[in-house]
Design a protein around this motif. Sequence first.
Motif, PDB file in Angstrom:
ATOM      1  N   ARG A 216       0.837  -1.209   0.000  1.00 32.00           N
ATOM      2  CA  ARG A 216       0.000   0.000   0.000  1.00 32.00           C
ATOM      3  C   ARG A 216       0.868   1.253   0.000  1.00 32.00           C
ATOM      4  O   ARG A 216       0.611   2.209  -0.739  1.00 32.00           O
ATOM      5  N   VAL A 217       1.906   1.255   0.820  1.00 32.32           N
ATOM      6  CA  VAL A 217       2.834   2.394   0.845  1.00 32.32           C
ATOM      7  C   VAL A 217       3.487   2.557  -0.524  1.00 32.32           C
ATOM      8  O   VAL A 217       3.583   3.672  -1.052  1.00 32.32           O
ATOM      9  N   ALA A 218       3.941   1.452  -1.115  1.00 29.54           N
ATOM     10  CA  ALA A 218       4.577   1.513  -2.438  1.00 29.54           C
ATOM     11  C   ALA A 218       3.609   2.071  -3.473  1.00 29.54           C
ATOM     12  O   ALA A 218       3.987   2.906  -4.301  1.00 29.54           O
ATOM     13  N   LEU A 219       2.372   1.640  -3.415  1.00 33.74           N
ATOM     14  CA  LEU A 219       1.353   2.116  -4.351  1.00 33.74           C
ATOM     15  C   LEU A 219       1.092   3.603  -4.159  1.00 33.74           C
ATOM     16  O   LEU A 219       1.044   4.372  -5.123  1.00 33.74           O
ATOM     17  N   ARG A 220       0.968   4.033  -2.913  1.00 31.28           N
ATOM     18  CA  ARG A 220       0.711   5.449  -2.609  1.00 31.28           C
ATOM     19  C   ARG A 220       1.889   6.347  -2.979  1.00 31.28           C
ATOM     20  O   ARG A 220       1.704   7.526  -3.254  1.00 31.28           O
ATOM     21  N   ARG A 221       3.093   5.773  -2.982  1.00 31.26           N
ATOM     22  CA  ARG A 221       4.283   6.551  -3.352  1.00 31.26           C
ATOM     23  C   ARG A 221       4.536   6.543  -4.855  1.00 31.26           C
ATOM     24  O   ARG A 221       5.566   7.005  -5.309  1.00 31.26           O
ATOM     25  N   GLY A 222       3.589   5.991  -5.617  1.00 29.89           N
ATOM     26  CA  GLY A 222       3.708   6.034  -7.070  1.00 29.89           C
ATOM     27  C   GLY A 222       4.232   4.778  -7.720  1.00 29.89           C
ATOM     28  O   GLY A 222       4.577   4.799  -8.903  1.00 29.89           O
ATOM     29  N   GLY A 223       4.298   3.680  -6.971  1.00 31.95           N
ATOM     30  CA  GLY A 223       4.778   2.433  -7.550  1.00 31.95           C
ATOM     31  C   GLY A 223       3.909   1.971  -8.702  1.00 31.95           C
ATOM     32  O   GLY A 223       2.721   2.281  -8.775  1.00 31.95           O
ATOM     33  N   GLU A 224       4.522   1.238  -9.604  1.00 36.01           N
ATOM     34  CA  GLU A 224       3.784   0.690 -10.740  1.00 36.01           C
ATOM     35  C   GLU A 224       2.888  -0.446 -10.248  1.00 36.01           C
ATOM     36  O   GLU A 224       3.251  -1.164  -9.319  1.00 36.01           O
ATOM     37  N   TYR A 225       1.751  -0.610 -10.904  1.00 31.74           N
ATOM     38  CA  TYR A 225       0.860  -1.705 -10.535  1.00 31.74           C
ATOM     39  C   TYR A 225       0.105  -2.208 -11.754  1.00 31.74           C
ATOM     40  O   TYR A 225      -0.064  -1.485 -12.734  1.00 31.74           O
ATOM     41  N   ARG A 226      -0.303  -3.471 -11.659  1.00 35.30           N
ATOM     42  CA  ARG A 226      -1.133  -4.100 -12.679  1.00 35.30           C
ATOM     43  C   ARG A 226      -2.057  -5.083 -11.993  1.00 35.30           C
ATOM     44  O   ARG A 226      -1.670  -5.699 -10.999  1.00 35.30           O
ATOM     45  N   VAL A 227      -3.237  -5.248 -12.557  1.00 36.93           N
ATOM     46  CA  VAL A 227      -4.174  -6.269 -12.096  1.00 36.93           C
ATOM     47  C   VAL A 227      -4.650  -7.012 -13.327  1.00 36.93           C
ATOM     48  O   VAL A 227      -5.069  -6.398 -14.306  1.00 36.93           O
ATOM     49  N   TRP A 228      -4.536  -8.335 -13.279  1.00 39.60           N
ATOM     50  CA  TRP A 228      -4.967  -9.183 -14.381  1.00 39.60           C
ATOM     51  C   TRP A 228      -6.272  -9.865 -13.987  1.00 39.60           C
ATOM     52  O   TRP A 228      -6.302 -11.041 -13.635  1.00 39.60           O
ATOM     53  N   ASP A 229      -7.365  -9.131 -14.055  1.00 43.57           N
ATOM     54  CA  ASP A 229      -8.651  -9.693 -13.659  1.00 43.57           C
ATOM     55  C   ASP A 229      -9.241 -10.583 -14.741  1.00 43.57           C
ATOM     56  O   ASP A 229     -10.118 -11.392 -14.477  1.00 43.57           O
ATOM     57  N   ASP A 230      -8.756 -10.475 -15.958  1.00 48.54           N
ATOM     58  CA  ASP A 230      -9.320 -11.259 -17.050  1.00 48.54           C
ATOM     59  C   ASP A 230      -8.724 -12.662 -17.160  1.00 48.54           C
ATOM     60  O   ASP A 230      -9.211 -13.482 -17.921  1.00 48.54           O
ATOM     61  N   SER A 231      -7.678 -12.941 -16.403  1.00 50.32           N
ATOM     62  CA  SER A 231      -7.133 -14.302 -16.404  1.00 50.32           C
ATOM     63  C   SER A 231      -7.287 -14.884 -15.009  1.00 50.32           C
ATOM     64  O   SER A 231      -7.049 -14.211 -14.012  1.00 50.32           O
ATOM     65  N   ARG A 232      -7.700 -16.120 -14.950  1.00 54.19           N
ATOM     66  CA  ARG A 232      -7.951 -16.787 -13.675  1.00 54.19           C
ATOM     67  C   ARG A 232      -7.040 -18.001 -13.547  1.00 54.19           C
ATOM     68  O   ARG A 232      -6.798 -18.708 -14.524  1.00 54.19           O
ATOM     69  N   VAL A 233      -6.569 -18.240 -12.336  1.00 56.44           N
ATOM     70  CA  VAL A 233      -5.694 -19.373 -12.059  1.00 56.44           C
ATOM     71  C   VAL A 233      -6.237 -20.071 -10.810  1.00 56.44           C
ATOM     72  O   VAL A 233      -6.563 -19.402  -9.827  1.00 56.44           O
TER      73      VAL A 233
END
Length: 113
Positions: A21-38
């Motif tokens: 969360r801290v990394a995200l709030r400090r501008g870290g890169e992020y991705r979410v792959w909701d279209d692929s399921r495992v």
Amino acid sequence: MDREALAELLDRPSAACRAARVALRRGGEYRVWDDSRVPAYRLASTYRSRLRNTERRGVETLDLRDTVETLDQLGNEQLALGQVVAPEGAWAFVLFLRPGCAELLACTGVRRR
């Protein structure tokens, strides 16, 4: 998924969630792959191997053992994945989410070289 919605999902008491969360709030890169399921059991197998490898090599992790235990308990449940990389690149976090990204089930972090 937008940054703020993901930050809200990461508002949990685990060390990996807090750090992601801290990394995200400090501008870290992020991705979410909701279209692929495992299936969770496949992820459990993969991350159990990563746990052994990181322990053997002395790589610092956050909540990896807890993540493997959670994935084991979820069995055949289909999961979506996400990733957050700290702005300076020192840490990478993997997020395990229910499809639709309404719930974060586990989060682990690994220190990068």
